[in-house]
Design an enzyme around this catalytic site. Structure first.
Site, PDB file in Angstrom:
ATOM      1  N   GLU A  95      -3.865  18.821  88.391  1.00 39.45           N
ATOM      2  CA  GLU A  95      -3.264  18.949  89.719  1.00 39.45           C
ATOM      3  C   GLU A  95      -4.244  18.701  90.858  1.00 39.45           C
ATOM      4  OE1 GLU A  95      -1.643  22.877  89.421  1.00 39.45           O
ATOM      5  OE2 GLU A  95       0.305  22.168  88.718  1.00 39.45           O
ATOM      6  N   GLU A 126      -9.023  25.829  66.892  1.00 38.64           N
ATOM      7  CA  GLU A 126      -9.819  26.752  67.701  1.00 38.64           C
ATOM      8  C   GLU A 126     -10.869  27.491  66.890  1.00 38.64           C
ATOM      9  OE1 GLU A 126      -7.624  30.958  68.021  1.00 38.64           O
ATOM     10  OE2 GLU A 126      -6.512  29.342  69.004  1.00 38.64           O
TER      11      GLU A 126
END
Length: 285
Positions: A95, A126
């Site tokens: 953004e 992960e």
């Protein structure tokens, strides 16, 4: 530096560390609640989040100061995480260019498992201690940059490994976690700990923890963009003109800042220069 007592030799997180994010919900028998009860109780839990964020403002301030200094000196900001945490980092990074006109590649989000993990889980991605640092190295990260690890639990090996190696290299490191005293916070030079308590659905850290992380990310990136000059007054004067709504908003900003009364003239000037700031600067306003 990271405290070795908080990790085992095989780099799995110590079973002695208490994850409040994993503790049992304060609510029982959710399936027996009415829809109104479910929504009311979730909302009541969400109200705790801003209070927890407020307590972390001194930590956030230190991190924002460090990031601003590095970016003003030509550095970049990296977010790195897994699952929901990784996706939130990518969201915030994506953004920045349209909102503040910052060139691509100065705020970068990295998620365990790569781009495919943005939409669907990648098994065991992960769990690798080494892969996080390897993913950062693909971007030639160095001491001019800042890396923020995001993990609600504060125990994700992918993120802790990345921060541990980055810190060894003299890179400024921060983190956003929802457990106090976690191995991740210990690995980071500038930790941000937002303790929101057990989730409404036990262990579902996409809820309060995710909300807390999103709020902190908003605060960090917005404050940094203001500090490095991407905002004037209260306006996004460097925003990209990617749709008609933003062109209209930018045109009105140009009219306000220059005193031009003609919408069409202001719009023409905006589109010629590509941003409110450049359009206004062209007139010396």
């Amino acid at each position: 530096m990271p405290n070795p007592n908080k990790t085992l030799n095989n780099r799995n997180m110590s079973a002695e560390f208490t994850r409040i994010t994993e503790q049992s919900s304060d609510y029982r028998h959710l399936e027996q609640m009415s829809i109104n009860e479910l929504l009311t109780n979730m909302n009541n839990e969400d109200k705790r989040v801003p209070v927890a964020v407020e307590k972390a403002i001194p930590q956030i301030e230190k991190l924002v100061t460090a990031i601003s200094d590095k970016m003003l000196a030509g550095g970049r900001l990296f977010y790195i995480g897994a699952g929901t945490s990784g996706r939130l980092g990518i969201l915030d990074a994506s953004e920045i260019p349209p909102t503040y006109g910052l060139p691509q590649g100065l705020v970068i989000g990295i998620i365990a498992g790569g781009d495919v993990a943005i939409q669907r889980p990648v098994e065991q991605a992960e769990d690798s201690w080494e892969q996080g640092w390897a993913d950062l190295m693909k971007h030639a990260i160095d001491e001019k940059d800042v890396v923020i690890g995001i993990a609600a639990s504060g125990t994700t090996p992918y993120v802790i490994g990345a921060l541990t190696e980055a810190r060894k290299k003299g890179i400024v490191t921060g983190c956003i976690t929802c457990n106090a005293g976690s191995p991740l916070a210990d690995a980071a030079e500038l930790p941000v700990e937002v303790v929101v308590g057990p989730e409404f659905v036990t262990g579902s850290t996409r809820m309060k923890s995710g909300t807390a992380q999103k709020l902190v990310l908003n605060m960090i990136s917005t404050a940094v963009m203001i500090q490095i000059g991407r905002v004037e007054d209260n306006k996004m004067v460097n925003m990209q003109l990617t749709n008609s709504k933003l062109v209209d908003r930018g045109t009105k900003m140009v009219m306000e800042k220059t005193g031009i009364n003609s919408y069409d003239k202001a719009r023409e000037l905006l589109l010629k220069y590509g941003s409110v700031k450049k359009a206004v600067d062209s007139l010396g306003a």
